[in-house]
Design a protein around this motif. Structure first.
Motif, PDB file in Angstrom:
ATOM      1  N   SER A 291      33.891 -49.800 -31.827  1.00 37.06           N
ATOM      2  CA  SER A 291      33.181 -48.507 -31.899  1.00 37.06           C
ATOM      3  C   SER A 291      32.196 -48.453 -33.048  1.00 37.06           C
ATOM      4  N   GLU A 292      32.469 -49.187 -34.135  1.00 33.16           N
ATOM      5  CA  GLU A 292      31.564 -49.162 -35.280  1.00 33.16           C
ATOM      6  C   GLU A 292      30.350 -50.071 -35.088  1.00 33.16           C
ATOM      7  N   ALA A 293      30.333 -50.857 -34.002  1.00 32.77           N
ATOM      8  CA  ALA A 293      29.198 -51.750 -33.726  1.00 32.77           C
ATOM      9  C   ALA A 293      28.106 -51.067 -32.920  1.00 32.77           C
ATOM     10  N   VAL A 294      28.321 -49.824 -32.506  1.00 34.60           N
ATOM     11  CA  VAL A 294      27.363 -49.091 -31.680  1.00 34.60           C
ATOM     12  C   VAL A 294      27.096 -47.738 -32.335  1.00 34.60           C
ATOM     13  N   ARG A 295      25.831 -47.347 -32.354  1.00 32.41           N
ATOM     14  CA  ARG A 295      25.497 -46.032 -32.915  1.00 32.41           C
ATOM     15  C   ARG A 295      24.397 -45.384 -32.082  1.00 32.41           C
ATOM     16  N   ILE A 296      24.385 -44.074 -32.092  1.00 36.04           N
ATOM     17  CA  ILE A 296      23.326 -43.316 -31.410  1.00 36.04           C
ATOM     18  C   ILE A 296      22.163 -43.183 -32.377  1.00 36.04           C
ATOM     19  N   ALA A 297      21.041 -43.793 -32.006  1.00 36.69           N
ATOM     20  CA  ALA A 297      19.843 -43.734 -32.847  1.00 36.69           C
ATOM     21  C   ALA A 297      18.641 -44.131 -31.999  1.00 36.69           C
ATOM     22  N   SER A 298      17.498 -43.597 -32.340  1.00 38.15           N
ATOM     23  CA  SER A 298      16.275 -43.896 -31.591  1.00 38.15           C
ATOM     24  C   SER A 298      15.778 -45.300 -31.926  1.00 38.15           C
ATOM     25  N   GLU A 299      14.838 -45.788 -31.105  1.00 34.51           N
ATOM     26  CA  GLU A 299      14.341 -47.143 -31.296  1.00 34.51           C
ATOM     27  C   GLU A 299      13.622 -47.302 -32.629  1.00 34.51           C
ATOM     28  N   TRP A 300      12.934 -46.266 -33.084  1.00 35.05           N
ATOM     29  CA  TRP A 300      12.235 -46.404 -34.362  1.00 35.05           C
ATOM     30  C   TRP A 300      13.200 -46.435 -35.552  1.00 35.05           C
ATOM     31  N   GLU A 301      14.480 -46.095 -35.311  1.00 35.73           N
ATOM     32  CA  GLU A 301      15.505 -46.214 -36.357  1.00 35.73           C
ATOM     33  C   GLU A 301      16.260 -47.540 -36.269  1.00 35.73           C
ATOM     34  N   GLN A 410      22.043 -48.193 -30.429  1.00 35.94           N
ATOM     35  CA  GLN A 410      21.703 -49.391 -31.190  1.00 35.94           C
ATOM     36  C   GLN A 410      22.947 -50.263 -31.320  1.00 35.94           C
ATOM     37  N   ILE A 411      22.820 -51.492 -30.814  1.00 42.30           N
ATOM     38  CA  ILE A 411      23.937 -52.439 -30.796  1.00 42.30           C
ATOM     39  C   ILE A 411      23.771 -53.425 -31.936  1.00 42.30           C
TER      40      ILE A 411
END
Length: 439
Positions: A291-301, A410-411
């Motif tokens: 779960s800590e390897a994936v986060r919700i973030a836009s491509e520019w982040e 973001q993976i």
């Protein structure tokens, strides 16, 4: 220096060719706290009983402090065992229960001073004149620990001692057991199916499945570098995300991991770990993402070591300090055999307490052995667990997606695991490179 406990290719086979433990080898150092971890029915309690002498190995050797122990009675092994159901005599007071092993060993000596010393250590000095029915679950477990400590054993063997307690009490006693064993410096082997207990208590964790030892290492080693997909799936909360995938490298395009609906493109130049994936080209693999390897973030982040996927939020679990977000990425779930197994109902206390206590204190011969009851430590493979095809990720409180939202993910490629068709980890690269071609 010899090991406190050594098992050499130990197997246990019951009537009907039922293999409970299969060629298990394991060493426990003096003063070490080792946890045997695995689902119900994996053979961990059978291993503990073979160490205690309550069950003899069909094949292999047991050594205690360097001495061959296969023929030693439980009494001669000088070990102390604590059971899940406490195994206290209901008609005896706390004082009598704790002092019982000493009275069996030396009938003419007064066990009082030693009993009171142990009771003070455990904080139950004011409970010595109470019967088990007058004690809480936690107090009964302390009495069971006291009965084990009173003989000054060479090692403690604890068989799921906290599993019958409520969560709050279990957490408190877990800390007490860790502190007590560290103060005493006694070798301890602790059996549990609760990976949270295993990760917080043990110097090392030994993970078992279907009578086989899958991996032994420190808690961080087992969590961060699981050798097999079963270990990765069994250790960690929430459970690791496991997805079916295929390694592909179309002509003129970078290598990627095909999840079916989307692809994880590997960053060029390939890291040494990702270069190992060439061996799996075109093969079906299992991708693991905690779960800590994936986060919700836009491509520019996006960070340099990350790649982007997209998914639809299915469900959000609010945890207070964070949320667990379930996101559908259109991938197929990967099945893992042996993750779950039915637990048998607990035996009545008197039926288990009396014969076991006689064996531990008097060294009597055990009756003819019977195969374990269904759902105990027989090697029956539990149903194949199918880990959901969506990703579960941790989101901070400031990120609050809602069900149905389409979100960018973001993976972290540095935290991506890849397991081959046999379940062995191929990324991050194993310590030993795979053998290519015929031997």
């Amino acid at each position: 220096m010899s090991h406190a406990i050594s098992l050499r290719s130990v197997s246990k086979v019951y009537a009907g060719n039922i293999t409970a433990v299969d060629r298990l080898s394991l060493d426990v150092d003096p003063g070490e706290f080792l946890v045997l971890l695995g689902p119900s029915g994996c053979g961990k309690s059978t291993v503990l009983r073979m160490i205690a002498g309550l069950t003899g190995p069909t094949r292999g050797d047991v050594y205690l402090d360097g001495r061959w122990a296969n023929d030693l009675s439980p009494k001669e092994r000088k070990l102390a065992m604590v059971f899940q159901n406490h195994a206290l005599y209901p008609h005896m007071t706390t004082r009598e229960n704790i002092g019982f092993p000493l009275r069996m060993e030396s009938p003419h000596q007064d066990p009082g001073p030693r009993v009171e010393e142990v009771a003070r250590t455990l904080g139950i000095g004011d409970l010595l004149d109470r019967h088990p029915s007058e004690l809480s679950g936690g107090e009964r477990q302390r009495v069971a620990m006291g009965r084990a400590m009173v003989r000054r054993p060479s090692a403690f063997l604890l068989d799921e001692p906290l599993s019958s307690l409520d969560a709050k009490l279990r957490n408190r006693l877990r800390a007490e057991i860790a502190t007590l064993t560290r103060q005493l410096g006694v070798t301890t082997v602790y059996v549990t199916h609760d990976q949270a207990e295993a990760m917080s208590l043990g110097h090392r964790v030994a993970v078992m499945r279907d009578g086989t030892l899958m991996q032994v290492g420190t808690a961080p080693e087992v969590y961060r570098l699981p050798r097999h997909v079963f270990v990765a799936a069994f250790v960690g909360t929430p459970r690791i995300n496991l997805l079916r995938a295929r390694i592909v490298a179309p002509l003129g395009q970078p290598m990627s991991v095909d999840l079916g609906g989307q692809r994880i493109e590997l960053v060029e130049p390939l890291s040494p770990d990702h270069q190992m994936l060439r061996v799996q080209m075109g093969s079906e693999v299992t991708v693991g993402l905690r779960s800590e390897a994936v986060r919700i973030a836009s491509e520019w982040e996006r960070r340099p070591h990350e790649v982007t996927l997209h998914g639809t939020v299915e469900h959000v679990e609010f945890q207070g300090h964070e949320s667990l977000v379930h996101v559908d990425v259109g991938a197929a779930p990967a099945p893992v055999a042996g993750l779950e197994s039915a637990r048998r109902p607990p035996r009545r206390r008197r039926e288990q307490a009396r014969p076991v206590m006689r064996l531990l204190t008097q060294g009597e011969r055990q009756p003819a052995e019977q195969p374990p009851e269904p759902g105990s430590d027989d090697p029956t493979i539990g149903p194949t667990a199918r880990v959901a095809g969506h990703l579960v990720l941790r989101a901070p409180v400031e990120v609050q997606p809602r069900a149905g939202d389409r979100v960018p993910l973001q993976i972290d490629l540095g935290q991506m695991y890849v397991f081959d068709a046999q379940g062995e980890r191929v990324c991050p690269a194993p310590l030993r490179a795979p053998v290519l071609g015929p031997n």
